[in-house]
Design a protein around this motif. Structure first.
Motif, short mmCIF file in Angstrom:
data_model
loop_
_atom_site.label_atom_id
_atom_site.label_comp_id
_atom_site.label_asym_id
_atom_site.label_seq_id
_atom_site.Cartn_x
_atom_site.Cartn_y
_atom_site.Cartn_z
N ARG A 92 0.86 -1.20 0.00
CA ARG A 92 0.00 0.00 0.00
C ARG A 92 0.89 1.25 0.00
N ASN A 95 2.37 1.65 -3.50
CA ASN A 95 1.42 2.21 -4.48
C ASN A 95 1.18 3.69 -4.23
N ARG A 96 1.09 4.04 -2.95
CA ARG A 96 0.77 5.44 -2.65
C ARG A 96 1.96 6.37 -2.94
N SER A 100 -0.99 6.39 -6.34
CA SER A 100 -2.31 5.77 -6.47
C SER A 100 -2.65 4.99 -5.20
N PRO A 101 -3.96 4.83 -4.89
CA PRO A 101 -4.33 4.26 -3.60
C PRO A 101 -3.92 2.80 -3.43
N TRP A 171 -2.26 10.79 -2.00
CA TRP A 171 -1.76 9.44 -1.71
C TRP A 171 -0.26 9.48 -1.40
N THR A 172 0.46 10.24 -2.21
CA THR A 172 1.91 10.33 -1.93
C THR A 172 2.11 10.97 -0.56
N GLU A 174 0.13 10.91 2.01
CA GLU A 174 -0.22 9.97 3.08
C GLU A 174 0.91 8.96 3.32
N ALA A 175 1.47 8.45 2.21
CA ALA A 175 2.55 7.46 2.35
C ALA A 175 3.75 8.07 3.05
#
Ligand code: UDP
Length: 473
Positions: A92, A95-96, A100-101, A171-172, A174-175
């Motif tokens: 996850r 991907n983030r 992308s989620p 998303w980026t 959040e990661a």
């Protein structure tokens, strides 16, 4: 208690770079190797990631660790372990970071707790063998959580990130919000491109070290045209029986013989060796846009040239962890069946067996060498190693101006497509190159020189050695 797996790699001799890069550059490499040996003296340089095989990072580590051993350093590679929820979290994050989620899961306190407990277990297992003062290069999100416990035990920690996105989005963000607190104890960071460095690390010790290709590996070593033809006949891409045995050089220096055939979707089984080939080699991933390459070629090239398009990817059967691969290949196959006969005759879909990685690499090598033009029309790309692989083989590469591809193709060393979705422009570029073989050869020659200058393993080793030297200084 989790167990770390030692990954054994053959020692690779540094001196094989000498004739390729010249005396001055080779002397620089040797001098840096000597300084690094002195700085490192008595310590171990560890490299830790999540897998011993499969994927670009493992392939690159095999080469770097091999040459690291060849310089006389004490280098060890270990693969960490984790449970399913751990890998769901790290996938996850992966991907983030790409923007992308990935899935619907979160990256909240529960995930952070689990991620930390697995990281602690791996760190404890690692510290059973490592000593204070050693250097540990941790790769990608799977190992980031080991930074703090390792640093607290006196290990010098470098975190190397092989992924990134040109632009940030929720998303980026959040990661990175999840990962950055895990990385506070790392002493240095390595990214493949400047654009991939998160703003929060702007004051940290960051090196930008692009990936590289190994000119002597089964994927890239200089194959004679007879050997190329024999491999392509053995796998069924070219017609006729091989004149010579389809042998190739393995990574460990021994000789292999191609024993498996490719699976081919095409009208003509066995192309004529004199026919110009346009080749894209990729995983069956939507972002590589194999379907777009086929559509552009079918509409704009098939009836304006005698060239044949070969779309090449890994076999998808039995790849349980990549359901998308099978789906994308099936979509390409049905799009191929819907083409007009004339178009179908100009296009083949080729999947290569993956049972033996060296054999697979030799097949890719032969296909890239047989190509007249190499394409990489990705919609998104982290770095895009296939571009340097093609350029090293003195081929004109036509590729999208996205991600790391932009760093690889300089003016006159290939063709960048500003808008990878513009299929007409793509087709026109191909037709133009196919009609002007002299220009194509000129571009290919400049491309090879450019790769020798910027993207070979010796440059990569030099940058890493300097970083380690600075860290221990
Ligand atoms: N590749 C391969 N066999 C295949 C298809 C691809 O060995 O059947 C290799 C390709 O030669 C390249 C790598 O997989 O070395 C893909 O790396 P790249 O950076 O181009 O893309 P990624 O797959 O990492 O997105």
């Amino acid at each position: 208690m989790v167990a770390l797996r030692d990954v054994d790699v053959p020692v690779l001799p540094l001196d094989r770079f000498r004739p390729l890069v010249g005396e001055e550059r080779y002397a620089d490499l040797q001098a840096t190797a000597r300084l690094t040996r002195e700085a490192v003296r008595g310590r171990t340089v560890w490299t830790l990631n999540s897998t011993a095989a499969g994927g670009g990072v493992a392939e690159m580590l095999r080469v770097l660790v091999g040459y690291g051993l060849g310089t006389g350093l004490h280098v060890r590679w270990q693969a960490i372990s984790g449970d399913e929820p751990f890998y769901a979290i790290t996938k996850r994050i992966h991907n983030r970071i790409h923007g992308s989620p990935g899935d619907e899961g979160g990256l909240g306190p529960a995930e952070a707790n689990h991620y930390r407990s697995v990281s602690e277990e791996n760190a404890t297992a690692f510290l059973g063998e490592a000593r204070p003062g050693d250097v540990a290069i941790l790769h990608d999100p799977q190992t980031a959580g080991m930074s703090r416990p390792l640093a607290e035990a006196g290990v010098h920690v470098v975190w190397r990130c092989h992924i990134g996105a040109d632009l940030s989005n929720r998303w980026t963000e959040e990661a990175w919000r999840f990962l950055l607190p895990e990385l506070r104890a790392a002493q240095a960071f390595v990214f493949s491109r400047q654009a991939y460095v998160p703003a929060e690390l702007s004051t940290a010790r960051v090196s930008v070290i692009p990936p590289s290709i190994d000119p002597f590996s089964p994927k890239n070593y200089d194959m004679s045209s007879e050997a190329v033809a024999a491999v392509l006949q053995a796998i069924g891409v070219l017609g006729g029986p091989p004149d010579v045995p389809a042998t190739f050089a393995r990574f460990d220096g021994t000789q292999g013989t191609v024993a498996r055939r490719a699976t081919i979707i095409g009208e003509d089984h066995g192309l004529d060796p004199s026919q110009p080939l346009v080749v894209q080699v990729s995983r069956w991933d939507r972002l590589k846009d194999m379907a777009g390459v086929m559509a552009g070629f079918a509409e704009g090239v098939a009836e304006r040239s005698d060239a044949h398009l070969v779309l090449v990817g890994p076999a998808v059967d039995g790849v349980a962890d990549d359901p998308e691969g099978a789906e994308v290949l099936a979509e390409c196959a049905s799009a191929w069946h819907r083409l007009r006969r004339q178009q179908r005759r100009a296009i083949s879909l080729v999947t290569l067996p993956m049972d033996d990685v060296d054999e697979n690499a030799a097949m890719v090598n032969a296909l890239q060498r047989q190509a007249t033009v190499i394409v990489q029309k990705s919609l998104f790309e982290g770095f895009g190693l296939t571009v340097s692989e093609g350029m090293w083989k003195a081929k004109p590469v036509v590729a999208s101006a996205v991600g790391g591809i932009v760093d690889q193709i300089a003016a006159g060393t290939g063709v960048l497509l500003d808008d990878p979705t513009d299929l007409e422009q793509f087709a026109d570029v191909l037709v133009d190159l196919l009609r002007r073989p002299e220009d194509a050869i000129g571009i290919g020659d400049r491309a090879r020189r450019h790769v020798i200058h910027h993207f070979l393993g010796d440059r990569h080793l030099l940058q890493l050695a300097r970083l380690i030297g600075e860290l221990l200084d």
